[in-house]
Design a protein around this motif. Structure first.
Motif, short mmCIF file in Angstrom:
data_model
loop_
_atom_site.label_atom_id
_atom_site.label_comp_id
_atom_site.label_asym_id
_atom_site.label_seq_id
_atom_site.Cartn_x
_atom_site.Cartn_y
_atom_site.Cartn_z
N GLU A 78 0.82 -1.21 0.00
CA GLU A 78 0.00 0.00 0.00
C GLU A 78 0.86 1.26 0.00
O GLU A 78 0.51 2.26 -0.64
CB GLU A 78 -0.94 0.00 1.19
CG GLU A 78 -2.07 -1.00 1.06
CD GLU A 78 -2.92 -1.11 2.30
OE1 GLU A 78 -2.55 -0.49 3.34
OE2 GLU A 78 -3.95 -1.80 2.24
N ALA A 79 1.98 1.23 0.70
CA ALA A 79 2.89 2.38 0.72
C ALA A 79 3.49 2.63 -0.66
O ALA A 79 3.61 3.77 -1.10
CB ALA A 79 4.00 2.16 1.75
N ARG A 80 3.85 1.53 -1.36
CA ARG A 80 4.38 1.69 -2.72
C ARG A 80 3.33 2.26 -3.66
O ARG A 80 3.62 3.11 -4.49
CB ARG A 80 4.89 0.35 -3.25
CG ARG A 80 6.27 0.04 -2.76
CD ARG A 80 6.90 -1.18 -3.35
NE ARG A 80 6.48 -1.54 -4.67
CZ ARG A 80 6.55 -2.77 -5.17
NH1 ARG A 80 7.01 -3.74 -4.43
NH2 ARG A 80 6.18 -3.04 -6.39
N ILE A 81 2.11 1.77 -3.56
CA ILE A 81 1.03 2.27 -4.40
C ILE A 81 0.76 3.74 -4.11
O ILE A 81 0.57 4.55 -5.03
CB ILE A 81 -0.24 1.41 -4.22
CG1 ILE A 81 -0.01 0.01 -4.81
CG2 ILE A 81 -1.44 2.06 -4.86
CD1 ILE A 81 -1.10 -0.99 -4.48
N ALA A 82 0.77 4.10 -2.84
CA ALA A 82 0.56 5.51 -2.46
C ALA A 82 1.68 6.40 -3.00
O ALA A 82 1.43 7.52 -3.45
CB ALA A 82 0.46 5.63 -0.95
N GLU A 83 2.91 5.89 -2.98
CA GLU A 83 4.04 6.66 -3.50
C GLU A 83 3.89 6.88 -5.00
O GLU A 83 4.12 7.99 -5.50
CB GLU A 83 5.34 5.91 -3.21
CG GLU A 83 6.58 6.62 -3.69
CD GLU A 83 7.83 5.79 -3.51
OE1 GLU A 83 8.88 6.22 -4.02
OE2 GLU A 83 7.76 4.71 -2.89
N LYS A 84 3.49 5.85 -5.74
CA LYS A 84 3.29 5.99 -7.18
C LYS A 84 2.18 6.99 -7.49
O LYS A 84 2.31 7.81 -8.39
CB LYS A 84 2.93 4.64 -7.81
CG LYS A 84 4.09 3.69 -7.91
CD LYS A 84 3.66 2.37 -8.53
CE LYS A 84 4.77 1.35 -8.51
NZ LYS A 84 4.34 0.06 -9.07
N LYS A 85 1.09 6.92 -6.71
CA LYS A 85 -0.01 7.86 -6.92
C LYS A 85 0.42 9.30 -6.64
O LYS A 85 0.01 10.22 -7.34
CB LYS A 85 -1.20 7.49 -6.04
CG LYS A 85 -1.98 6.32 -6.54
CD LYS A 85 -3.19 6.04 -5.66
CE LYS A 85 -3.97 4.84 -6.16
NZ LYS A 85 -5.12 4.55 -5.27
N SER A 86 1.24 9.49 -5.62
CA SER A 86 1.69 10.85 -5.29
C SER A 86 2.61 11.39 -6.38
O SER A 86 2.54 12.58 -6.71
CB SER A 86 2.38 10.88 -3.94
OG SER A 86 3.60 10.20 -3.98
N ARG A 87 3.48 10.53 -6.94
CA ARG A 87 4.34 10.98 -8.04
C ARG A 87 3.51 11.36 -9.26
O ARG A 87 3.77 12.37 -9.92
CB ARG A 87 5.35 9.91 -8.42
CG ARG A 87 6.55 9.87 -7.50
CD ARG A 87 7.55 8.89 -8.01
NE ARG A 87 6.94 7.57 -7.97
CZ ARG A 87 7.55 6.43 -8.22
NH1 ARG A 87 8.81 6.45 -8.56
NH2 ARG A 87 6.93 5.28 -8.14
N LEU A 88 2.49 10.55 -9.57
CA LEU A 88 1.61 10.84 -10.69
C LEU A 88 0.85 12.14 -10.47
O LEU A 88 0.74 12.98 -11.37
CB LEU A 88 0.64 9.69 -10.90
CG LEU A 88 -0.38 9.84 -12.03
CD1 LEU A 88 0.33 9.85 -13.37
CD2 LEU A 88 -1.40 8.73 -11.97
N HIS A 89 0.35 12.34 -9.26
CA HIS A 89 -0.38 13.56 -8.94
C HIS A 89 0.52 14.78 -9.05
O HIS A 89 0.10 15.83 -9.58
CB HIS A 89 -0.98 13.45 -7.53
CG HIS A 89 -1.78 14.65 -7.13
ND1 HIS A 89 -2.98 14.96 -7.70
CD2 HIS A 89 -1.52 15.62 -6.22
CE1 HIS A 89 -3.45 16.07 -7.15
NE2 HIS A 89 -2.58 16.48 -6.25
N ALA A 90 1.75 14.67 -8.57
CA ALA A 90 2.69 15.79 -8.65
C ALA A 90 3.01 16.14 -10.11
O ALA A 90 3.07 17.32 -10.47
CB ALA A 90 3.98 15.45 -7.90
N ARG A 91 3.18 15.10 -10.95
CA ARG A 91 3.46 15.36 -12.35
C ARG A 91 2.27 16.02 -13.05
O ARG A 91 2.42 16.94 -13.84
CB ARG A 91 3.82 14.07 -13.07
CG ARG A 91 4.41 14.33 -14.45
CD ARG A 91 4.65 13.08 -15.21
NE ARG A 91 3.40 12.79 -15.92
CZ ARG A 91 3.02 11.58 -16.29
NH1 ARG A 91 3.75 10.55 -16.00
NH2 ARG A 91 1.91 11.40 -16.94
#
Length: 109
Positions: free
Chosen positions: A28-41
């Motif tokens: 879940e932490a990895r998925i949250a990290e990917k989502k945050s990178r996508l949101h930032a981009r």
């Protein structure tokens, strides 16, 4: 000298035990990290196209921007009369010109 320069580019990944990788919290932490990178981009793209002056213009448009593929990038470069390896000085006027061309290309397809 070459080996020391090559070491600067290496990125060492932390070794994670198998049992930790399988934990639900880790996944879940990895998925949250990917989502945050996508949101930032996407937040950066909302301000305008992401253009990196260290890369050539084609790679910068294709790799860093959502919804601009190879075909559209080639058309943008054709409108700018640039070779696909070419690069330009990224002044605010040039950024606006690239944005206008990209919007025109998107409408035409």
């Amino acid at each position: 000298m070459f080996l020391s320069a090559a070491r600067l580019w290496l990125v060492f990944k932390e070794k994670i035990p198998y049992g930790v990788k399988k934990r639900k919290s880790f996944r879940e932490a990895r998925i949250a990290e990917k989502k945050s990178r996508l949101h930032a981009r996407r937040q950066q793209e909302a301000k305008g196209y992401i253009l990196n002056s260290r890369r050539n213009l084609m790679l910068s448009l294709v790799l860093d921007n959502h919804k601009i593929g190879w075909g559209r990038t080639k058309q943008i470069l054709k409108h700018l009369d640039l070779h696909w390896h070419g690069n330009v000085d990224l002044t605010p006027g040039m950024r606006d010109k690239i944005t206008d061309i990209a919007n025109h290309v998107k409408k035409s397809l």
